[in-house]
Design an enzyme around this catalytic site. Structure first.
Site, PDB file in Angstrom:
ATOM      1  N   TYR A 145       0.919  -2.775  35.316  1.00 19.78           N
ATOM      2  CA  TYR A 145       2.278  -2.369  35.672  1.00 19.78           C
ATOM      3  C   TYR A 145       2.293  -2.088  37.163  1.00 19.78           C
ATOM      4  O   TYR A 145       1.451  -1.343  37.667  1.00 19.78           O
ATOM      5  CB  TYR A 145       2.658  -1.111  34.887  1.00 19.78           C
ATOM      6  CG  TYR A 145       4.012  -0.533  35.237  1.00 19.78           C
ATOM      7  CD1 TYR A 145       5.181  -1.158  34.812  1.00 19.78           C
ATOM      8  CD2 TYR A 145       4.116   0.644  35.977  1.00 19.78           C
ATOM      9  CE1 TYR A 145       6.427  -0.628  35.122  1.00 19.78           C
ATOM     10  CE2 TYR A 145       5.355   1.188  36.282  1.00 19.78           C
ATOM     11  CZ  TYR A 145       6.504   0.535  35.852  1.00 19.78           C
ATOM     12  OH  TYR A 145       7.733   1.080  36.162  1.00 19.78           O
ATOM     13  N   ASP A 240      -3.305  -3.170  43.760  1.00 18.28           N
ATOM     14  CA  ASP A 240      -2.328  -2.101  43.519  1.00 18.28           C
ATOM     15  C   ASP A 240      -3.116  -0.819  43.258  1.00 18.28           C
ATOM     16  O   ASP A 240      -3.629  -0.601  42.161  1.00 18.28           O
ATOM     17  CB  ASP A 240      -1.452  -2.472  42.325  1.00 18.28           C
ATOM     18  CG  ASP A 240      -0.458  -1.363  41.988  1.00 18.28           C
ATOM     19  OD1 ASP A 240      -0.623  -0.234  42.502  1.00 18.28           O
ATOM     20  OD2 ASP A 240       0.460  -1.622  41.195  1.00 18.28           O
ATOM     21  N   LYS A 268       1.914   7.976  45.206  1.00 18.87           N
ATOM     22  CA  LYS A 268       1.428   9.170  44.512  1.00 18.87           C
ATOM     23  C   LYS A 268       0.714  10.176  45.424  1.00 18.87           C
ATOM     24  O   LYS A 268       1.360  10.980  46.069  1.00 18.87           O
ATOM     25  CB  LYS A 268       0.557   8.755  43.318  1.00 18.87           C
ATOM     26  CG  LYS A 268       1.380   7.891  42.308  1.00 18.87           C
ATOM     27  CD  LYS A 268       0.733   7.813  40.973  1.00 18.87           C
ATOM     28  CE  LYS A 268       1.410   6.812  40.029  1.00 18.87           C
ATOM     29  NZ  LYS A 268       2.492   7.360  39.248  1.00 18.87           N
TER      30      LYS A 268
HETATM   31  N1  HOZ Z   1       5.421   4.678  35.124  1.00 18.98           N
HETATM   32  C1  HOZ Z   1       4.860   5.975  35.197  1.00 18.98           C
HETATM   33  C2  HOZ Z   1       3.581   6.062  34.467  1.00 18.98           C
HETATM   34  N2  HOZ Z   1       2.676   5.032  34.641  1.00 18.98           N
HETATM   35  C3  HOZ Z   1       5.794   7.000  34.640  1.00 18.98           C
HETATM   36  C4  HOZ Z   1       6.589   7.614  35.682  1.00 18.98           C
HETATM   37  C5  HOZ Z   1       7.443   8.780  35.190  1.00 18.98           C
HETATM   38  O1  HOZ Z   1       7.960   8.746  34.093  1.00 18.98           O
HETATM   39  O2  HOZ Z   1       7.603   9.697  35.956  1.00 18.98           O
END
Ligand code: HOZ
Length: 428
Positions: A145, A240, A268
């Site tokens: 992802y 990534d 992050k």
């Molecule tokens: N896509 C995020 C986890 N891999 C989640 C982000 C969120 O819900 O804050």
């Protein structure tokens, strides 16, 4: 546990005004059932919900909280910076310091551009790779992802996978036709894809440690093969590292595995819990960006002083306290405890960990890719999740997310987590 009356009433109100009641799908708890709780405050390794329940947190705001929540050094940096202004939309010294920091810590990065999220970073890196190579096709891996970028929401992980929409509606077929999707850890599939698309692949984008379908590791030699095939084919290799960057070490997964990508994406941790993203790499590629080159990319809040100050505080703290050594120790403690607890309960768990990232799949089979991850017992995971929550431990509400340990997790809190898991596993 107190009854979740206030969370329930907030969720009912949220549902009236926010699609699904949440601002990011996986937060809705649909993968595990039930309703999300609402957070009142967070400090160290703990969060408190609006009903007064205290939880040991392994989500860590999905990775950024590597020092723990509300770390004093970050809070102070944000407070002091805010007094000078919250956004300028013109260069500021903190963004230069952040660029210096990233380029020093990650040797493959000679130049870096800040943006506001991991999604922006991957989207921009893909555009840059296409502009640099003057090619259109890209390769990604199923279960990886890279944010909600159109051309990357194909066989995607995280929330997209959780909700059974790894191929999102709204992505034109013409876009996804330019995305070649391969299974991770499959050398032959990679070789075949390059052979079938000679001179056509602009970029390969990969999470070097895929962490959006749970967590699995690259097999020995796989990342090296990726590097050599991309180099031979004039293809830009994009790592990534939004999750692994500054999490698996100052040089991220690329430092750990000894891989030198052409471009890397970050987010992050480098924002210390404020919105942030960054992409960087080889100077000849990065200089294709406007205003030097023809690839356009921009952002009103890019290099935002609050995010830069928070991120710099986090990075400086990590370096000054030898944070990665401590995180490794705590990760090892959790892993040993969880493995023992699962064995004692007679529950087969494929436990995965690298540094302070971890995941337990309920299966007795090895997990090396998405297909393996999909064979795990997700109903059992949902029961485990709710059991742990009732014991005061908050895990990511999906089998397809990684857990994060922070420097604020004490050995006692990790022991308490293992003890909770021992109790819950016996009930499954
Ligand atoms: N896509 C995020 C986890 N891999 C989640 C982000 C969120 O819900 O804050």
């Amino acid at each position: 546990m107190n009854a979740p009356a206030r969370s329930q009433s907030l969720f009912a109100e949220a549902l009236r005004h926010i699609p699904g009641g949440v601002n990011s799908p996986v937060r809705a708890f649909r993968a595990v059932g039930g309703q999300p709780f609402f957070v009142q405050k967070a400090s160290g390794a703990r969060v408190w919900d609006v009903d007064g329940n205290e939880l040991i947190d392994y989500v860590g705001t999905w990775g950024p909280a590597i020092l723990g929540h509300a770390h004093p050094r970050i809070v102070k940096a944000v407070q002091e910076t805010a007094l000078l202004g919250t956004s300028f939309g013109i260069p500021n010294p903190l963004e230069v310091r952040m660029a210096q920091w990233i380029c020093r810590a990650v040797p493959s990065v000679t130049k870096v551009r800040m943006c506001n999220s991991g999604t922006e970073a991957t989207m921009s890196a893909i555009r840059l790779a296409r502009g640099f190579t003057r090619r259109d096709k890209i390769i990604k891996f199923d279960g990886c992802y890279h944010g909600h970028v159109d051309s990357l929401l194909v066989k995607a992980g995280s929330g997209a996978l959780t909700f059974g929409s790894p191929d999102s509606a709204g992505v034109p077929a013409a876009f996804s036709q330019l995305t070649v999707v391969l299974p991770f850890n499959d050398p032959e599939a990679l070789k075949a894809a390059f052979a079938a698309n000679p001179g056509e692949i602009a970029a390969v984008i990969v999470e070097p440690v895929p962490a959006n379908a749970g967590l699995y590791l690259p097999k020995p030699g796989y990342l090296e093969l990726l590097r050599s095939l991309t180099a031979e084919n004039g293809t830009v290799l994009i790592l990534d590292e939004v999750m692994t960057g500054f999490r698996l070490g100052l040089a991220g997964a690329q430092g750990r595995f000894g891989i030198t990508p052409d471009l890397s994406c970050f987010g992050k941790i480098i924002g210390g819990g404020l919105p942030v993203g960054a992409f960087g790499g080889r100077a000849d590629i990065m200089d294709c960006l406007a205003p030097v080159g023809p690839v356009y990319q921009a952002g009103t809040l890019s290099g935002n002083p609050l995010a830069m100050a928070a991120g710099l505080a986090a990075l400086e703290e990590l370096e000054s306290v030898d944070g990665y050594r401590q995180l490794e120790e705590r990760g090892a403690q959790l892993e040993a405890g969880m493995r023992k607890a699962a064995a004692a309960a007679g529950i087969p768990v494929e436990f995965k960990r690298i540094g302070s990232m971890w995941c337990g799949y309920f299966t007795d089979q090895p997990v090396h890719n998405l297909a393996d991850a999909m064979r795990s017992n997700r109903e059992r995971f949902a029961k485990f999740f709710h059991g742990m929550l009732a014991q005061g431990v908050y895990l990511a509400p999906s089998q397809f997310e990684a857990g994060f340990i922070s420097l604020a997790h004490t050995p006692e809190e990790i022991d308490a987590t293992v003890a909770a898991a021992s109790r819950v596993l016996k009930t499954l």
